[in-house]
Design an enzyme around this catalytic site. Structure first.
Site, PDB file in Angstrom:
ATOM      1  N   LYS A 176      -3.103  -2.298   8.164  1.00 13.69           N
ATOM      2  CA  LYS A 176      -3.134  -3.753   8.354  1.00 13.69           C
ATOM      3  C   LYS A 176      -2.341  -4.438   7.246  1.00 13.69           C
ATOM      4  CE  LYS A 176      -5.320  -5.187  11.976  1.00 13.69           C
ATOM      5  NZ  LYS A 176      -4.552  -5.924  12.962  1.00 13.69           N
ATOM      6  N   ASP A 177      -1.983  -5.682   7.505  1.00 14.06           N
ATOM      7  CA  ASP A 177      -1.221  -6.449   6.526  1.00 14.06           C
ATOM      8  C   ASP A 177      -2.192  -7.124   5.588  1.00 14.06           C
ATOM      9  OD1 ASP A 177      -0.334  -6.894   9.477  1.00 14.06           O
ATOM     10  OD2 ASP A 177       1.450  -6.630   8.259  1.00 14.06           O
TER      11      ASP A 177
ATOM     12  N   ASP B 155       0.883  -1.177   0.000  1.00 20.26           N
ATOM     13  CA  ASP B 155       0.000   0.000   0.000  1.00 20.26           C
ATOM     14  C   ASP B 155       0.910   1.213   0.000  1.00 20.26           C
ATOM     15  OD1 ASP B 155      -1.568   2.160   0.757  1.00 20.26           O
ATOM     16  OD2 ASP B 155      -2.745   1.046   2.232  1.00 20.26           O
TER      17      ASP B 155
ATOM     18  N   GLN C  89      -7.320 -27.684  -9.791  1.00 13.94           N
ATOM     19  CA  GLN C  89      -7.764 -28.718 -10.756  1.00 13.94           C
ATOM     20  C   GLN C  89      -6.767 -29.881 -10.875  1.00 13.94           C
ATOM     21  OE1 GLN C  89     -11.230 -26.496 -11.516  1.00 13.94           O
ATOM     22  NE2 GLN C  89     -10.822 -28.572 -12.202  1.00 13.94           N
TER      23      GLN C  89
ATOM     24  N   TYR D 287      -3.368  10.099   0.012  1.00 13.05           N
ATOM     25  CA  TYR D 287      -3.454   9.738   1.413  1.00 13.05           C
ATOM     26  C   TYR D 287      -2.569   8.514   1.680  1.00 13.05           C
ATOM     27  CZ  TYR D 287      -4.586   9.281   6.079  1.00 13.05           C
ATOM     28  OH  TYR D 287      -4.418   9.231   7.420  1.00 13.05           O
TER      29      TYR D 287
ATOM     30  N   HIS E 116      -8.220   5.575   2.819  1.00  9.74           N
ATOM     31  CA  HIS E 116      -7.709   4.241   2.458  1.00  9.74           C
ATOM     32  C   HIS E 116      -8.653   3.555   1.479  1.00  9.74           C
ATOM     33  CE1 HIS E 116      -4.612   4.220   5.635  1.00  9.74           C
ATOM     34  NE2 HIS E 116      -5.514   4.874   6.357  1.00  9.74           N
TER      35      HIS E 116
ATOM     36  N   TYR F 293       1.397   1.106  14.438  1.00 12.01           N
ATOM     37  CA  TYR F 293       0.370   0.854  13.441  1.00 12.01           C
ATOM     38  C   TYR F 293       0.705   1.539  12.128  1.00 12.01           C
ATOM     39  CZ  TYR F 293      -4.005   0.325  11.076  1.00 12.01           C
ATOM     40  OH  TYR F 293      -4.948  -0.021  10.145  1.00 12.01           O
TER      41      TYR F 293
ATOM     42  N   ASP G 233      -6.916  -0.251  -1.582  1.00 15.70           N
ATOM     43  CA  ASP G 233      -5.740   0.634  -1.532  1.00 15.70           C
ATOM     44  C   ASP G 233      -4.418  -0.129  -1.612  1.00 15.70           C
ATOM     45  OD1 ASP G 233      -5.690  -0.517   0.972  1.00 15.70           O
ATOM     46  OD2 ASP G 233      -5.698   1.364   2.092  1.00 15.70           O
ATOM     47  N   ASP G 234      -4.473  -1.417  -1.936  1.00 16.29           N
ATOM     48  CA  ASP G 234      -3.244  -2.214  -2.028  1.00 16.29           C
ATOM     49  C   ASP G 234      -2.916  -2.528  -3.482  1.00 16.29           C
ATOM     50  OD1 ASP G 234      -2.544  -3.142   0.900  1.00 16.29           O
ATOM     51  OD2 ASP G 234      -4.733  -3.180   0.707  1.00 16.29           O
TER      52      ASP G 234
ATOM     53  N   ASP H 118     -14.920   2.254   6.522  1.00 22.23           N
ATOM     54  CA  ASP H 118     -13.723   1.769   5.806  1.00 22.23           C
ATOM     55  C   ASP H 118     -13.804   0.265   5.507  1.00 22.23           C
ATOM     56  OD1 ASP H 118     -12.736   4.315   5.821  1.00 22.23           O
ATOM     57  OD2 ASP H 118     -10.956   3.870   7.011  1.00 22.23           O
TER      58      ASP H 118
ATOM     59  N   ARG I 274      -9.523   1.453  10.959  1.00 24.03           N
ATOM     60  CA  ARG I 274      -8.284   1.665  11.703  1.00 24.03           C
ATOM     61  C   ARG I 274      -7.584   0.350  12.044  1.00 24.03           C
ATOM     62  NH1 ARG I 274      -8.252   7.179  13.455  1.00 24.03           N
ATOM     63  NH2 ARG I 274     -10.138   8.124  12.631  1.00 24.03           N
TER      64      ARG I 274
HETATM   65  P1  13P Z   1      -5.518   9.427  10.327  1.00 20.82           P
HETATM   66  O1  13P Z   1      -5.382   9.674  11.800  1.00 20.82           O
HETATM   67  O2  13P Z   1      -4.249   9.665   9.569  1.00 20.82           O
HETATM   68  O3  13P Z   1      -6.721  10.064   9.717  1.00 20.82           O
HETATM   69  O4  13P Z   1      -5.659   7.825  10.161  1.00 20.82           O
HETATM   70  C1  13P Z   1      -6.789   7.178  10.579  1.00 20.82           C
HETATM   71  C2  13P Z   1      -6.762   5.895   9.867  1.00 20.82           C
HETATM   72  O5  13P Z   1      -7.345   5.733   8.826  1.00 20.82           O
HETATM   73  C3  13P Z   1      -5.898   4.845  10.464  1.00 20.82           C
HETATM   74  O6  13P Z   1      -5.201   4.216   9.475  1.00 20.82           O
HETATM   75  P1  13P Z   2      -5.351  -0.268   5.095  1.00 19.50           P
HETATM   76  O1  13P Z   2      -4.690  -1.271   5.995  1.00 19.50           O
HETATM   77  O2  13P Z   2      -6.104  -0.909   3.983  1.00 19.50           O
HETATM   78  O3  13P Z   2      -4.358   0.743   4.640  1.00 19.50           O
HETATM   79  O4  13P Z   2      -6.457   0.478   5.951  1.00 19.50           O
HETATM   80  C1  13P Z   2      -6.075   1.129   7.082  1.00 19.50           C
HETATM   81  C2  13P Z   2      -7.165   1.747   7.870  1.00 19.50           C
HETATM   82  O5  13P Z   2      -6.867   2.275   8.896  1.00 19.50           O
HETATM   83  C3  13P Z   2      -8.565   1.691   7.425  1.00 19.50           C
HETATM   84  O6  13P Z   2      -9.397   2.380   8.337  1.00 19.50           O
HETATM   85 MG    MG Z   3      -4.076   2.188   3.304  1.00 17.89          MG
HETATM   86 MG    MG Z   4      -5.423  -2.039   2.370  1.00 22.27          MG
END
Ligand code: 13P
Ligand code: 13P
Ligand code: MG
Ligand code: MG
Length: 367
Positions: free
Chosen positions: A232-233, A12, A242, A91, A19, A229, A53-54, A287, A266
């Protein structure tokens, strides 16, 4: 004939409006770098795509697993895309790029890696799985169902080539060790481990009778690398299908049940893994909810034919409707567990800083 290797390397490096999705400009930046790698002969073929977003680089070549030139090519592609993301003020630009200097492998630098070297069969169909707003360990339940559960995979009962079962390699991502367990005979031991997908992750599956490599997953845990943080992975996986292996429909059947995975908002909430077409791999509500995309390819002489978008099918509408119902139910818990992840899984997020602030205000009972 030289063996073929499929390398899926994902990262990502930024997205539009939070995201959400990777813009075309970033995919193009990766394509330019991989096309150069193909022209120079490092890889034979490639397909660049995204799940939310990956960015996923799907590369075919003859150089084997963990090849430094292939990894370097992927690294260059992600760096070019991250540069573009920074120019565009996207972002999370460079989100998973955790180190700067390349040293022979992308493992431990942020990107997720799933690579499989094999001798091509006369016809070599494969499925690439990609998830967003999810985490390493999300494949444990479906892989168990695909390779060990006769209620999902009829071939385990019916096909003599599969009847002996499969061997699972399980990583302990905390200790960095692994164990191999045979199914069906060690099924309960296997489940004892992989029922805890936060720690024990199925990394590989082999056919038991001849050791044929069948499946591989990415097992990088970003939080263990970065100590904080960083998103996420979101994992990927590759499954050969087959002719003595699970059929396409036996692989997809495992996703008819949208099981709960850690991720979502998050990276801190359990939510159902919704199987979607690639164009619907766009996480919106809170999200999420978490998504999985499946792409089918034929591999021929280390070239990739395809993809076909496998969950782009009304047969998965029901699974999606259930996922939406579960999403509603889980969301109704708001900030409470078990929607929110338990503390040990939140330790790399920003929550511990807040808890730290409250510490001095705790008083001993009776004083
Ligand atoms: P921000 O605090 O950068 O808005 O991030 C929140 C979030 O999406 C965690 O990944
Ligand atoms: P990603 O791990 O897909 O970047 O998402 C992070 C996040 O904080 C979503 O809320
Ligand atoms: Mg992301
Ligand atoms: Mg992602």
């Amino acid at each position: 004939m030289a063996k073929t290797t499929i390398s899926i390397i994902k990262c990502d490096v930024g997205s539009i409006a939070g995201h959400h999705v990777v813009p075309q400009e970033l995919l193009d930046a990766c394509r330019d770098v991989l096309a150069r790698g193909r022209d120079e002969g490092t890889i034979v073929d490639f397909y660049v795509t995204n799940c939310g977003d990956d960015i996923e680089l799907i590369m075919s070549h003859r150089r084997g697993e963990e090849d430094s030139k292939v990894h370097e090519l992927a690294w260059e592609a992600f760096k070019a895309a991250a540069e573009r993301a920074k120019e565009m003020h996207l972002y999370g630009a460079g989100q998973d790029i955790l180190k700067t200097a390349f040293a022979g492998t992308v493992k431990g630098m942020g990107p997720g890696v799933a690579e499989l070297e094999f001798e091509e069969r006369p016809s070599e169909p494969i499925v690439v799985l990609m998830a967003d707003k999810s985490s390493v360990g999300a494949w444990n339940m479906p892989l168990f169902r695909i390779f060990a559960d006769p209620f999902c995979t009829a071939g385990l009962v019916i096909d003599p080539a599969m009847h002996d079962g499969f061997r699972f390699r399980v990583m302990d991502v905390i200790e960095g060790t692994y164990v191999e367990l045979n199914c069906p005979e060690e099924m309960y031991d296997l489940l004892a481990l992989i029922g805890d997908p936060h720690r024990y992750v199925i990394e590989r599956v082999f056919r038991k009778r001849d050791g044929l490599p069948c499946a591989v997953t990415s097992t990088t845990v970003l939080s263990l690398i970065a100590g904080k943080y960083v998103g996420k992975d979101d994992p990927v996986a590759l499954i050969r299908i087959q002719h003595g292996l699970p059929a396409l429909g036996e692989v997809l059947e495992a996703f008819s049940f949208p099981h709960l995975v850690p991720g979502w908002m998050r990276g801190s909430h359990y939510g159902p893994l919704m199987p979607v077409s690639q164009r619907d791999a766009k996480c919106t509500r809170f999200d999420g909810p978490p998504r999985v995309v499946a792409l089918g390819f034929q591999v021929r002489d280390a070239t990739l034919i395809g993809p076909v978008d496998l969950f782009d099918d009304p047969a998965f509408d029901y699974a999606r409707a259930i996922a939406n119902q579960i999403a509603n139910y889980m969301r109704a818990h708001g900030p409470f567990e078990p929607h929110r992840l338990p503390p040990d899984q939140l330790e790399y997020t920003t929550l511990p800083q807040l808890l730290e602030r409250l510490k001095p205000r705790f008083k001993k009972l009776g004083k």
